[in-house]
Design a protein around this motif. Structure first.
Motif, PDB file in Angstrom:
ATOM      1  N   SER A  43       0.844  -1.196   0.000  1.00 43.58           N
ATOM      2  CA  SER A  43       0.000   0.000   0.000  1.00 43.58           C
ATOM      3  C   SER A  43       0.876   1.241   0.000  1.00 43.58           C
ATOM      4  O   SER A  43       2.075   1.172   0.321  1.00 43.58           O
ATOM      5  N   PRO A  44       0.299   2.398  -0.338  1.00 45.71           N
ATOM      6  CA  PRO A  44       1.060   3.647  -0.243  1.00 45.71           C
ATOM      7  C   PRO A  44       1.557   3.930   1.176  1.00 45.71           C
ATOM      8  O   PRO A  44       2.631   4.510   1.349  1.00 45.71           O
ATOM      9  N   ILE A  45       0.797   3.526   2.181  1.00 48.75           N
ATOM     10  CA  ILE A  45       1.237   3.720   3.572  1.00 48.75           C
ATOM     11  C   ILE A  45       2.528   2.961   3.818  1.00 48.75           C
ATOM     12  O   ILE A  45       3.506   3.499   4.359  1.00 48.75           O
ATOM     13  N   LYS A  50       8.693   2.605   4.055  1.00 50.53           N
ATOM     14  CA  LYS A  50       9.955   2.123   3.517  1.00 50.53           C
ATOM     15  C   LYS A  50      10.818   3.285   3.004  1.00 50.53           C
ATOM     16  O   LYS A  50      12.042   3.288   3.167  1.00 50.53           O
ATOM     17  N   LEU A  51      10.178   4.286   2.405  1.00 51.39           N
ATOM     18  CA  LEU A  51      10.923   5.441   1.905  1.00 51.39           C
ATOM     19  C   LEU A  51      11.569   6.225   3.043  1.00 51.39           C
ATOM     20  O   LEU A  51      12.617   6.860   2.850  1.00 51.39           O
ATOM     21  N   ALA A  52      10.952   6.179   4.200  1.00 51.08           N
ATOM     22  CA  ALA A  52      11.506   6.905   5.347  1.00 51.08           C
ATOM     23  C   ALA A  52      12.818   6.301   5.827  1.00 51.08           C
ATOM     24  O   ALA A  52      13.644   6.989   6.438  1.00 51.08           O
ATOM     25  N   GLY A  53      13.031   5.018   5.558  1.00 49.62           N
ATOM     26  CA  GLY A  53      14.233   4.362   6.061  1.00 49.62           C
ATOM     27  C   GLY A  53      15.192   3.877   5.008  1.00 49.62           C
ATOM     28  O   GLY A  53      16.251   3.325   5.332  1.00 49.62           O
ATOM     29  N   LEU A  77       4.454  11.975  -3.600  1.00 50.69           N
ATOM     30  CA  LEU A  77       5.865  11.777  -3.943  1.00 50.69           C
ATOM     31  C   LEU A  77       6.436  12.989  -4.659  1.00 50.69           C
ATOM     32  O   LEU A  77       7.588  13.372  -4.433  1.00 50.69           O
ATOM     33  N   GLN A  78       5.646  13.611  -5.531  1.00 57.83           N
ATOM     34  CA  GLN A  78       6.119  14.788  -6.253  1.00 57.83           C
ATOM     35  C   GLN A  78       6.404  15.943  -5.303  1.00 57.83           C
ATOM     36  O   GLN A  78       7.325  16.714  -5.499  1.00 57.83           O
ATOM     37  N   LYS A  79       5.603  16.049  -4.238  1.00 58.44           N
ATOM     38  CA  LYS A  79       5.805  17.130  -3.267  1.00 58.44           C
ATOM     39  C   LYS A  79       7.104  16.952  -2.480  1.00 58.44           C
ATOM     40  O   LYS A  79       7.673  17.923  -1.989  1.00 58.44           O
ATOM     41  N   THR A  80       7.536  15.714  -2.334  1.00 55.99           N
ATOM     42  CA  THR A  80       8.747  15.449  -1.546  1.00 55.99           C
ATOM     43  C   THR A  80       9.962  15.159  -2.427  1.00 55.99           C
ATOM     44  O   THR A  80      10.987  14.710  -1.939  1.00 55.99           O
TER      45      THR A  80
END
Length: 252
Positions: A43-45, A50-53, A77-80
């Motif tokens: 899921s996106p959550i 996973k992206l945080a780590g 994702l585009q915002k970050t």
């Protein structure tokens, strides 16, 4: 060429986001066999956790997922300033593809897709990013003398920082695709560029020639530029030919 790609694959981390267990396993197994390092999320959550780590070089993102769909996740994702994204969708109409590209996806594939086609698209996106990185790395002297800073009509475009500022010095938030398109215009001012030329400049010579996608991207870019009054008619439509960037561009 195959050896170069293999070396690139070994160091490349890909995150596959899909709520279908079978599809995740199939894509992950296939890409692993071709030398990529893959991880999956349901899921996106879970993707954001996973992206945080962990750093990823590319995300394969399904559109149709429960609770939060892939397009909503792509917007976040585009915002970050996240990694490049290839969208997958069981609804493969032109409208859906346009929407995905308009929101900043690098590519779009209809499901079910051939794993070999997905592999080819992934390598295309990664090669494009690699060329862009190499281009920035080979011009330090030009950057030092201001050659990588372009100005037009009071605007300022920093090629190395990937930053566009308006005459009031406000930063205009551009996706990677929008920045490449803007760069194509400012590097070729006051000349008509066809849709095919813009695709080659903005998305790479090995991208699909998809005219409507360029029209949508230019429309989106114009909306972002229109926040400033001096942006009126920066990009002019030349009927039956293409588009032209109107202002005089200066370096430094």
């Amino acid at each position: 060429m195959h050896a170069i790609l293999a070396d690139m694959d070994l160091d490349t981390r890909i995150l596959i986001v899909d709520d279908d267990d079978g599809i995740r396993k199939l894509m992950s197994s296939f890409l692993d066999k071709h030398g990529f390092r893959t991880e999956t999320a349901r899921s996106p959550i879970e993707m954001r956790e996973k992206l945080a780590g962990q750093r990823y070089d590319l995300i394969v993102l399904d559109v149709m997922m429960p609770r939060e769909d892939g397009l909503t996740a792509l917007r976040g994702l585009q915002k970050t300033d996240g990694p490049p994204v290839i969208m997958l969708s069981a609804v493969g109409t032109d409208v859906d593809r346009i929407v995905g590209l308009e929101m900043g996806a690098e590519d779009y594939l209809a499901k079910p897709c051939n794993p070999r086609e997905l592999l080819a698209r992934i390598r295309t996106v990664l090669r494009r990013r690699e060329r862009e990185g190499a281009g920035a790395a080979t011009a330090p002297a030009e950057a030092q003398d201001g050659g990588r800073i372009l100005g037009f009509a009071g605007w300022r475009m920093d090629m190395d920082a990937h930053m566009l500022t308006d005459p009031a010095n406000a930063v205009i938030n551009l996706s990677d695709g929008e920045f490449r398109l803007m760069r194509a215009f400012v590097e070729h001012p006051r000349r008509v560029l066809t849709r095919d030329q813009l695709l080659d400049f903005a998305r790479g010579e090995d991208s699909d020639h998809y005219d409507r996608a360029i029209d949508v991207q230019i429309s989106r870019l114009r909306r972002k530029l229109a926040t400033c009054e001096s942006a009126v008619d920066l990009i002019r439509t030349v009927r039956n030919e293409g588009y032209m960037f109107v202002p005089v561009v200066t370096r430094g």
